[in-house]
Structures are given as C-alpha cells and as structure tokens.
Write a protein that holds these residues in place. Structure first.
Motif, short mmCIF file in Angstrom:
data_model
loop_
_atom_site.label_atom_id
_atom_site.label_comp_id
_atom_site.label_asym_id
_atom_site.label_seq_id
_atom_site.Cartn_x
_atom_site.Cartn_y
_atom_site.Cartn_z
N THR A 290 0.83 -1.19 0.00
CA THR A 290 0.00 0.00 0.00
C THR A 290 0.87 1.25 0.00
O THR A 290 2.09 1.18 0.20
CB THR A 290 -0.91 0.02 1.23
N VAL A 291 0.23 2.39 -0.20
CA VAL A 291 0.97 3.66 -0.17
C VAL A 291 1.59 3.86 1.20
O VAL A 291 2.71 4.40 1.32
CB VAL A 291 0.02 4.82 -0.53
N GLY A 292 0.91 3.39 2.26
CA GLY A 292 1.46 3.52 3.60
C GLY A 292 2.73 2.72 3.81
O GLY A 292 3.54 3.04 4.69
N GLY A 293 2.92 1.67 3.02
CA GLY A 293 4.12 0.86 3.16
C GLY A 293 5.30 1.34 2.34
O GLY A 293 6.39 0.75 2.38
N LEU A 294 5.10 2.43 1.57
CA LEU A 294 6.16 2.91 0.69
C LEU A 294 7.32 3.53 1.46
O LEU A 294 8.48 3.30 1.14
CB LEU A 294 5.59 3.92 -0.31
N ARG A 295 7.00 4.30 2.49
CA ARG A 295 8.07 4.98 3.24
C ARG A 295 9.03 3.98 3.90
O ARG A 295 10.26 4.14 3.77
CB ARG A 295 7.46 5.93 4.27
N PRO A 296 8.53 2.93 4.61
CA PRO A 296 9.47 1.95 5.16
C PRO A 296 10.29 1.24 4.08
O PRO A 296 11.47 0.95 4.30
CB PRO A 296 8.54 0.96 5.89
N TRP A 297 9.66 1.00 2.92
CA TRP A 297 10.40 0.35 1.82
C TRP A 297 11.54 1.25 1.35
O TRP A 297 12.66 0.78 1.11
CB TRP A 297 9.45 0.04 0.67
N ILE A 298 11.26 2.54 1.21
CA ILE A 298 12.30 3.48 0.76
C ILE A 298 13.44 3.53 1.76
O ILE A 298 14.62 3.58 1.38
CB ILE A 298 11.70 4.89 0.56
N THR B 22 2.64 -1.00 -9.23
CA THR B 22 2.98 -1.06 -7.82
C THR B 22 3.33 0.36 -7.34
O THR B 22 3.64 1.24 -8.15
CB THR B 22 4.18 -1.98 -7.57
N VAL B 23 3.29 0.57 -6.03
CA VAL B 23 3.56 1.92 -5.52
C VAL B 23 5.00 2.34 -5.79
O VAL B 23 5.28 3.53 -6.00
CB VAL B 23 3.23 2.02 -4.02
N VAL B 24 5.93 1.38 -5.82
CA VAL B 24 7.32 1.72 -6.14
C VAL B 24 7.41 2.18 -7.59
O VAL B 24 8.08 3.18 -7.92
CB VAL B 24 8.25 0.52 -5.89
N ASP B 25 6.73 1.47 -8.49
CA ASP B 25 6.74 1.88 -9.89
C ASP B 25 6.03 3.21 -10.08
O ASP B 25 6.44 4.02 -10.93
CB ASP B 25 6.07 0.80 -10.75
N ARG B 26 4.99 3.46 -9.29
CA ARG B 26 4.33 4.76 -9.37
C ARG B 26 5.27 5.87 -8.92
O ARG B 26 5.27 6.98 -9.47
CB ARG B 26 3.05 4.77 -8.52
N LEU B 27 6.08 5.58 -7.91
CA LEU B 27 7.07 6.55 -7.44
C LEU B 27 8.05 6.90 -8.55
O LEU B 27 8.33 8.08 -8.81
CB LEU B 27 7.81 5.98 -6.23
N VAL B 28 8.57 5.88 -9.24
CA VAL B 28 9.55 6.11 -10.31
C VAL B 28 8.89 6.83 -11.48
O VAL B 28 9.46 7.77 -12.05
CB VAL B 28 10.18 4.78 -10.76
N GLN B 29 7.68 6.40 -11.85
CA GLN B 29 6.98 7.08 -12.94
C GLN B 29 6.74 8.54 -12.61
O GLN B 29 6.89 9.42 -13.47
CB GLN B 29 5.66 6.38 -13.23
N GLN B 30 6.35 8.82 -11.38
CA GLN B 30 6.11 10.20 -10.98
C GLN B 30 7.40 11.02 -11.02
O GLN B 30 7.41 12.17 -11.47
CB GLN B 30 5.52 10.25 -9.57
N ALA B 31 8.50 10.42 -10.60
CA ALA B 31 9.79 11.11 -10.65
C ALA B 31 10.19 11.42 -12.10
O ALA B 31 10.72 12.50 -12.40
CB ALA B 31 10.87 10.27 -9.97
N ILE B 32 9.94 10.48 -13.00
CA ILE B 32 10.24 10.70 -14.42
C ILE B 32 9.34 11.79 -15.00
O ILE B 32 9.80 12.69 -15.71
CB ILE B 32 10.09 9.39 -15.21
N ALA B 33 8.04 11.71 -14.67
CA ALA B 33 7.09 12.70 -15.20
C ALA B 33 7.46 14.11 -14.73
O ALA B 33 7.38 15.07 -15.50
CB ALA B 33 5.68 12.34 -14.76
#
Length: 479
Positions: free
Chosen positions: A88-96, A136-147
């Motif tokens: 989930t989006v809530g789990g993204l910060r610990p993953w980072i 996935t939320v990680v891929d959304r993070l990368v896509q957002q960074a690219i955009a």
C-alpha cells in the motif's frame, strides 16, 4: 525546444551541472569525445541535436533526492490501490528507508525494471468496460519522478490547442477556445473519437517521438520497460506489445507526446481545433469541409500513428448536436449541459441514495454534497439553471423516500409526519395509503414535513444555489 534544467541546492546537483557543461565542451568519455579536455573543432549540429545533448543526463535529475522526495509526496497524496505486490501507499516509506540506495543505483545505471501491472476493468459511462493498469507503488514513485523531470522539458513544446493533462490548463480553457471558434462562424465540428486509445499506443512510434527529444538512453530504456511491463488480470499474466496503461502517472504525458504529431499536422493545415487528451474537435464552416477533414485526418491517424478511429462514435455535425467535455456548445457561442452528463449525474445520485444502503440520512447527504458540489463546480460555466432546479427537486424526493423508509411502519411514518407539522388525521391518511415509497415521497404531507428549509438544516447543498454562488464569485473576480 526550450530546455530548463532543475536548479539543485545540494552539492551533487552542482557537480552534475558542471559535469554536463564539461561534457558539452569537450565530449564525455564513451560519448564520442576524447575525454582529455583538449579543444575540438565543433561539428555542425542542428538546434534539435543540441537540445537532445542537453538532455543526456536526465536520469541524474530523476534520481535526485529532491525529485524523489517530491514524487513520494505526490504518490502519497494521490493514494490509490496496491499493485500486484500488495504494497500500500502507507508501506512505501518503510520500503524506501531500506531500499533507497539500491533504487537510486538501479536508476542511474539504467537497470531498473518495473513489476507487472495489476489489471482492473471498470465500467465506462457510455457502456462497455475500460481496462485500467495499476502499477505497484514503487513503480508509481519512479513514474512520478520521471514525469516531474520530463514535464518542464516537454510541455512547453506542445501545441497551444492541447489542453489535457497539462499544468495550468484544463477543460474550461478548451471550452473557452472552442466557444470562440464557434462564435467566429465555425459552427460545424469534426468530432474524432479514438478507439481504445490508451490500449492501442504503438510502442515503437511513441519511443521514436521520445528519442527525438531526449538524449538519455538510460531513461529511454526504462520508459520502454514501463510500456512493455506485463499485466496481471484474473491470475493470468498478459504480455503487452502496445498500449500505455491508464493508471500510471507517466501515461498522460506519453499520450501528449504521441498526439503532438496530430496537433502539428492540424496546425500546418491551418485548422482550428481543441484537443483534450484523446478527445479532439476540429471546427470548420460547412458540412462538406468537415467531411473532407474527417477523411484526411482519419487517414493520418491510422497510417502515421497507427491509431484506430472509432467510426461509430466519430461524426461531422453542427456543434449543437455533439458534446465536448460533457458540455454542449450553441451556435451563438453559449455553453450548455449535455443531456448525457445530466443522465450520468442522476445515475450516480441513484447509487448514493439507494434506500437499502442502511446508512444514516446525514451520512447520505454528506456523500451527496461531496459529489454534487464537485459536479456543479465543473459545469459552473454552463447555462443550466433550469436543469439544476429540476435535479434539486428530484434529489430531495429521493431523500424523502429514504427518510420515510427509515420509519419502517405506518405508525412511525405518521409520528414523523406529525413531528414535521402535519395534522394527525392527514398524517395517518398518508401513512395508511398503501402507496409505494416514491409516491409517498411525492405526497403533500411528505413535502410539508420535509421542506427545502428542513433539508438545509440537515446540510443538503442546493445545486442551484451552489451554481449561482460560483458564478457570482467569478463575476466579482472579473470586475
């Protein structure tokens, strides 16, 4: 092409800027230069080649801490469902926190590989199903960074007649321009509908358009991997050879890159048009001219961009017979509410006000307000007070149905009506009438007990009042 590099405040950003300047002066090792610092006679290059050279180190900007932090905040604010990995989006910060360095390294060396996209089918307003792809939320993070990195570079190069998915532009700007064309006498519209546009984007054609503008091969490889990432639907992995899935932060920008070719073609022909994403309207003076434009533009889209025009939904017609972004334009330049938009709003309100939902009336009214205020705000420029007044009355009757059903039995209905000021004998006649809930809600006793003022005390926002207030506020700003 105007290129603006992001100004970093950290030492790494300053170092990259200096490295870029040096590489452009002397040639970076492995990129055709000597790498010795010796002066070389510059070869003749086009302005386009020079612009591409300035984008050779875009991945450093994508992977910068500032950009990734901004992307994380955007992904977190957008929320959304998890992808195939269940994160989930809530789990993204610990993953980072655990994988930050590895993620940045994979971006900088171009080895990053996205995961499968989770396929979800949702009903389309006009019928049929729309296929969404949820990364996935990680891929959304990368896509957002690219955009975030590409948008300042690419957006200034897009057509002034393109309005969808662009900063500082929106549907109301497109309607304003369309209204001006109609007022100038271009009262016939060539309404082009692209069939399953996001599912039919040709990867090779799109990547060729990107390669014209971007010089960072690492970034281009990662974007292609996002395009080719398989889709998991119904427990089956589906390989994708075309399309850019709706649901990813990068897809809208890529759509504008591809359709910019259409914009340039229409501009070169001198057409007056408005495009919002894949919804394109071209304004001409006559039916005959419109038929010619429809044939030639359809051929361009299908031959040049490999996109399919939906012949059943596309048409050449007077502007008043077609809708654009949910609105209907009049020949005098007026803007009205398209009947289909009103029907969709009523469908949504029916779902919210179902009598068997088992929720309190106050909560139902809160959900109703959340939808109607946003809907009226979108249609605030439409001349639709008559339709809104009718919708207000219909909505109050739906809510009266809900409140009466909450009373359950005849005694409960009679007691409630008496509390609302209805005489006892009339309350009992209504309660014992045997009418269905809809007919009961339309009875004089129900109107007397549940007046418009009564609904206001419960917080129900009138569509007419909200529309009037929005336009009054807009007029004050204009003055």
């Amino acid at each position: 092409m105007s290129v603006k590099r992001q100004q970093g405040t950290d030492e790494q950003g300053d170092f990259l800027d200096e490295a870029l300047k040096a590489s452009l002066r002397h040639g970076a090792p492995g990129e055709g230069g000597t790498g010795t610092g010796a002066y070389e006679e510059p070869q003749a290059t086009t302005a386009w080649d020079q612009d591409r050279a300035l984008t050779r180190y875009l991945m450093e900007e994508v992977a910068s801490s500032a950009n990734l932090n901004r992307a994380y905040k955007r992904v977190k604010a957008n929320g959304g469902a998890p992808g195939v990995d269940g994160m989930t989006v809530g789990g993204l910060r610990p993953w980072i926190a655990c994988n930050r360095e590895r993620l940045i390294a994979s971006l900088l060396d171009g080895s990053f590989r996205p995961q499968l996209v989770r396929g979800v089918a949702i009903p389309k307003p006009g019928g049929g199903m729309r296929q969404l792809g949820i990364p996935t939320v990680v891929d959304r993070l990368v896509q957002q960074a690219i955009a975030q990195t590409l948008e300042p570079l690419l957006d200034p190069t897009f057509s002034a007649s393109s309005f969808g998915f662009r900063p500082g532009r929106g549907a109301h700007d497109a309607l304003r321009q369309a209204r001006e064309y109609v007022a100038e006498g271009y009262g016939t519209v060539v309404d082009i509908d692209l069939e399953k546009f996001f599912d039919r984007v040709n990867h090779d054609i799109l990547m060729a358009r990107l390669a014209r503008r971007l010089g960072d091969q690492r970034l281009l490889r990662i974007i292609r991997r996002f395009l080719q990432a398989g889709m998991m639907a119904g427990g089956v992995c589906i390989e994708r050879y075309e399309g850019t899935p709706q649901g990813g932060p990068l897809s809208p920008l890529l759509a504008n890159v591809l359709l910019d070719d259409l914009d340039r073609e229409l501009e070169s022909r001198g057409h007056r048009f408005c495009r919002y994403a894949d919804d394109c309207n071209i304004y001409v003076r006559s039916q005959a001219a419109g038929e010619r434009v429809m044939a030639s533009v359809s051929q361009f889209l299908e031959k040049r961009l490999r996109l399919k025009v939906n012949r059943q939904k596309s048409a050449v017609a007077p502007v008043g017979e077609r809708q654009f972004l949910g609105h209907r334009l009049g020949r005098d330049g007026s803007i009205g509410l398209a009947p289909r938009s009103l029907a969709r709003a009523k469908d949504r309100l029916r779902r919210i006000t179902r009598r068997n939902r088992g929720i309190a009336l106050e909560r139902m009214i809160a959900e109703t307000n959340a939808f109607t205020t946003g809907w009226v705000t979108y249609f605030r420029h439409a001349q639709c007070l008559k339709a809104l007044r009718s919708l207000d009355g219909w909505l109050r009757r739906k809510l009266r149905c809900v409140r009466l059903k909450h009373c359950k039995r005849a005694k409960g209905i009679a007691d409630f009506l008496q509390e609302g000021g209805v005489p006892e004998w009339r309350a009992w006649i209504t309660a014992l009438s045997g009418k269905g809930w809809w007919r009961l809600a339309g009875s004089p006793a129900a109107h007397e007990a549940m007046t418009t003022a009564w609904f206001k005390t419960l917080g129900l926002i009138s569509l007419v009042d909200h529309h009037t207030a929005l336009n009054a506020a807009g007029n004050r700003r204009v003055r």
